[in-house]
Design a protein around this motif. Structure first.
Motif, PDB file in Angstrom:
ATOM      1  N   ASP A   1       0.644  11.353 -16.642  1.00  0.00           N
ATOM      2  CA  ASP A   1      -0.735  11.164 -16.218  1.00  0.00           C
ATOM      3  C   ASP A   1      -1.658  10.991 -17.420  1.00  0.00           C
ATOM      4  O   ASP A   1      -1.360  11.454 -18.521  1.00  0.00           O
ATOM      5  CB  ASP A   1      -1.224  12.379 -15.417  1.00  0.00           C
ATOM      6  CG  ASP A   1      -0.846  12.293 -13.955  1.00  0.00           C
ATOM      7  OD1 ASP A   1      -0.623  11.181 -13.466  1.00  0.00           O
ATOM      8  OD2 ASP A   1      -0.777  13.344 -13.300  1.00  0.00           O
TER       9      ASP A   1
ATOM     10  N   GLN B   1      -0.015   9.607  -7.449  1.00  0.00           N
ATOM     11  CA  GLN B   1      -0.803   8.383  -7.368  1.00  0.00           C
ATOM     12  C   GLN B   1      -1.653   8.360  -6.100  1.00  0.00           C
ATOM     13  O   GLN B   1      -1.683   7.386  -5.347  1.00  0.00           O
ATOM     14  CB  GLN B   1       0.103   7.152  -7.488  1.00  0.00           C
ATOM     15  CG  GLN B   1       0.848   7.118  -8.804  1.00  0.00           C
ATOM     16  CD  GLN B   1       1.232   5.717  -9.267  1.00  0.00           C
ATOM     17  OE1 GLN B   1       0.865   4.726  -8.658  1.00  0.00           O
ATOM     18  NE2 GLN B   1       1.971   5.638 -10.359  1.00  0.00           N
ATOM     19  N   ASP B   2      -2.327   9.480  -5.872  1.00  0.00           N
ATOM     20  CA  ASP B   2      -3.314   9.641  -4.797  1.00  0.00           C
ATOM     21  C   ASP B   2      -2.721   9.593  -3.398  1.00  0.00           C
ATOM     22  O   ASP B   2      -3.444   9.377  -2.421  1.00  0.00           O
ATOM     23  CB  ASP B   2      -4.418   8.573  -4.909  1.00  0.00           C
ATOM     24  CG  ASP B   2      -5.182   8.663  -6.226  1.00  0.00           C
ATOM     25  OD1 ASP B   2      -5.469   9.796  -6.655  1.00  0.00           O
ATOM     26  OD2 ASP B   2      -5.480   7.611  -6.811  1.00  0.00           O
ATOM     27  N   VAL B   3      -1.428   9.808  -3.278  1.00  0.00           N
ATOM     28  CA  VAL B   3      -0.766   9.839  -1.971  1.00  0.00           C
ATOM     29  C   VAL B   3       0.021  11.142  -1.868  1.00  0.00           C
ATOM     30  O   VAL B   3       0.635  11.584  -2.841  1.00  0.00           O
ATOM     31  CB  VAL B   3       0.180   8.634  -1.785  1.00  0.00           C
ATOM     32  CG1 VAL B   3       0.959   8.737  -0.474  1.00  0.00           C
ATOM     33  CG2 VAL B   3      -0.615   7.326  -1.818  1.00  0.00           C
ATOM     34  N   ASN B   4      -0.023  11.778  -0.693  1.00  0.00           N
ATOM     35  CA  ASN B   4       0.738  13.008  -0.461  1.00  0.00           C
ATOM     36  C   ASN B   4       2.140  12.680   0.036  1.00  0.00           C
ATOM     37  O   ASN B   4       2.300  11.908   0.992  1.00  0.00           O
ATOM     38  CB  ASN B   4       0.017  13.892   0.554  1.00  0.00           C
ATOM     39  CG  ASN B   4      -1.283  14.450   0.012  1.00  0.00           C
ATOM     40  OD1 ASN B   4      -1.364  14.840  -1.157  1.00  0.00           O
ATOM     41  ND2 ASN B   4      -2.310  14.495   0.836  1.00  0.00           N
TER      42      ASN B   4
ATOM     43  N   ASP C   1       0.840  -1.197   0.000  1.00  0.00           N
ATOM     44  CA  ASP C   1       0.000   0.000   0.000  1.00  0.00           C
ATOM     45  C   ASP C   1       0.878   1.251   0.000  1.00  0.00           C
ATOM     46  O   ASP C   1       1.769   1.401   0.843  1.00  0.00           O
ATOM     47  CB  ASP C   1      -0.898  -0.011   1.236  1.00  0.00           C
ATOM     48  CG  ASP C   1      -1.752   1.238   1.323  1.00  0.00           C
ATOM     49  OD1 ASP C   1      -2.736   1.323   0.584  1.00  0.00           O
ATOM     50  OD2 ASP C   1      -1.418   2.125   2.137  1.00  0.00           O
ATOM     51  N   ARG C   2       0.617   2.150  -0.939  1.00  0.00           N
ATOM     52  CA  ARG C   2       1.446   3.345  -1.071  1.00  0.00           C
ATOM     53  C   ARG C   2       1.378   4.236   0.166  1.00  0.00           C
ATOM     54  O   ARG C   2       2.387   4.810   0.588  1.00  0.00           O
ATOM     55  CB  ARG C   2       1.037   4.150  -2.304  1.00  0.00           C
ATOM     56  CG  ARG C   2       1.697   3.666  -3.577  1.00  0.00           C
ATOM     57  CD  ARG C   2       1.411   4.595  -4.745  1.00  0.00           C
ATOM     58  NE  ARG C   2       2.294   4.240  -5.846  1.00  0.00           N
ATOM     59  CZ  ARG C   2       3.479   4.784  -6.040  1.00  0.00           C
ATOM     60  NH1 ARG C   2       3.928   5.711  -5.216  1.00  0.00           N
ATOM     61  NH2 ARG C   2       4.234   4.412  -7.057  1.00  0.00           N
ATOM     62  N   GLY C   3       0.196   4.396   0.720  1.00  0.00           N
ATOM     63  CA  GLY C   3       0.067   5.244   1.894  1.00  0.00           C
ATOM     64  C   GLY C   3       0.855   4.711   3.076  1.00  0.00           C
ATOM     65  O   GLY C   3       1.489   5.477   3.815  1.00  0.00           O
TER      66      GLY C   3
ATOM     67  N   GLU D   1       1.374  15.544  -4.622  1.00  0.00           N
ATOM     68  CA  GLU D   1       0.449  14.414  -4.661  1.00  0.00           C
ATOM     69  C   GLU D   1       0.810  13.560  -5.859  1.00  0.00           C
ATOM     70  O   GLU D   1       0.888  14.052  -6.988  1.00  0.00           O
ATOM     71  CB  GLU D   1      -0.999  14.888  -4.774  1.00  0.00           C
ATOM     72  CG  GLU D   1      -1.998  13.727  -4.759  1.00  0.00           C
ATOM     73  CD  GLU D   1      -3.436  14.173  -4.825  1.00  0.00           C
ATOM     74  OE1 GLU D   1      -4.236  13.486  -5.508  1.00  0.00           O
ATOM     75  OE2 GLU D   1      -3.757  15.201  -4.205  1.00  0.00           O
TER      76      GLU D   1
ATOM     77  N   ASN E   1       0.797  19.015 -12.285  1.00  0.00           N
ATOM     78  CA  ASN E   1       1.201  18.266 -11.091  1.00  0.00           C
ATOM     79  C   ASN E   1       2.661  17.816 -11.147  1.00  0.00           C
ATOM     80  O   ASN E   1       3.077  16.932 -10.400  1.00  0.00           O
ATOM     81  CB  ASN E   1       0.293  17.065 -10.880  1.00  0.00           C
ATOM     82  CG  ASN E   1       0.450  15.988 -11.963  1.00  0.00           C
ATOM     83  OD1 ASN E   1       1.049  16.249 -13.019  1.00  0.00           O
ATOM     84  ND2 ASN E   1      -0.080  14.813 -11.717  1.00  0.00           N
TER      85      ASN E   1
END
Length: 300
Positions: free
Chosen positions: A243, A98-101, A32-34, A96, A238
């Motif tokens: 993208d 791939q939906d992760v900060n 999981d990236r987060g 940000e 971004n």
């Protein structure tokens, strides 16, 4: 070397590992990236809190100073030195991806006096890459040109904080003198802005990286030579060119590599106007005044 295929693979590649309970390899999905981001942030911050660098040498450089960044632990003779995390030359920027900060930490040891690159330009550099707190895995002894879109996200977006030099000259023996006004810095890259789950030679999967670099030269890049610089092909702004939003016609070719961005059969170069110096004129042509320039509008 870092290739653009890495970007296509980030977050998608599966890692093959050995399973003791099986006769063959098992396929392990990326983590999981987060979750990995939290580990990377803690790891990088721990390093920044416990290490410093030779900032005194940069502040009052000796005549023979080589402008090399040297990291060292805060202990012994360094006990009273400013840690990297608190040094005013450290820049922390949020991205940000791939939906992760993520936080990208850039040390600007010496800004430089020349042109400043975008994240998508071509740069002439010397660099050294290390795993954070660990071994060197790559580096140069003589400068090379790097097309930044072909590097990992964290590299190009770290290097853009510096400026190039202005004093490059050719010596009689064919070597170059780079002067002393080039930019010198380092970027600390969480694995999610690096190679993430992709193991590479000397770089295990999920490794956090630090690159030190000297920036000697910059060229504005237009990879597909369509008249629109790479950085302006970042449609959603971004700082990443691969993208879905940066592929206007959905043909699988990112705009900065696509000579017909909107897929209407008319080359991008034929849908923009140029001045007498061969530079694209802004604002870009918008024949039907709908707010979308012709080169991105298949219905103009």
């Amino acid at each position: 070397m870092m290739k653009n295929t890495v970007f296509a693979a980030l977050g998608l590649l599966l890692i093959v590992s050995c399973n003791k309970d099986d006769d063959g390899p098992s396929i392990q999905p990326p983590r999981d990236r987060g979750e990995v981001q939290l580990e990377s942030e803690a790891n990088i911050r721990a390093y920044l809190q416990t290490h410093t660098y030779n900032y005194e040498e940069f502040e009052t450089p000796a005549a023979d100073f080589d402008y090399e960044i040297v990291f060292d632990t805060i202990a012994g003779s360094n006990a009273t030195k400013t840690p990297l995390i608190d040094h005013p030359n450290l820049i922390a920027t949020q991205y940000e991806f791939q939906d992760v900060n993520y936080t990208l930490y850039v040390l600007v040891a010496k800004e430089g006096a020349g042109a400043q690159p975008s994240f998508a330009d071509s740069t002439y550099v010397n660099y050294q890459g290390n795993i954070v707190g660990d071994s060197k895995f790559d580096g140069t002894t003589t400068p090379i040109w790097f097309n930044l879109p072909e590097t990992i996200f964290g590299y190009g977006n770290g290097l853009k904080e510096l400026k190039a030099g202005t004093q490059i000259s050719l010596n009689e023996d064919g070597t170059f003198n780079y002067g002393t006004d080039y930019g010198v810095g380092a970027v600390f890259i969480p694995s999610g802005l690096g190679y993430f789950s992709t193991a590479r030679t000397l770089i295990p999967a999920y490794s956090d990286l630090v690159f030190r670099f000297k920036l000697y030269g910059v060229n504005q890049a237009d990879q597909d030579n369509d008249g629109v610089p790479n950085a302006e092909e970042d449609i959603n702004k971004n700082s990443y060119l691969y993208d879905v939003a940066d592929d206007t016609d959905g043909d699988g070719i990112a705009n900065f590599e696509d000579i017909d961005d909107d897929g209407d059969g008319i080359l991008t170069r034929d849908e923009i106007d140029f001045n007498e110096n061969g530079n694209a004129i802004r604002p870009f042509r918008d024949s039907n005044s709908d707010g979308t320039p012709d080169y991105l509008d298949p219905d103009n």
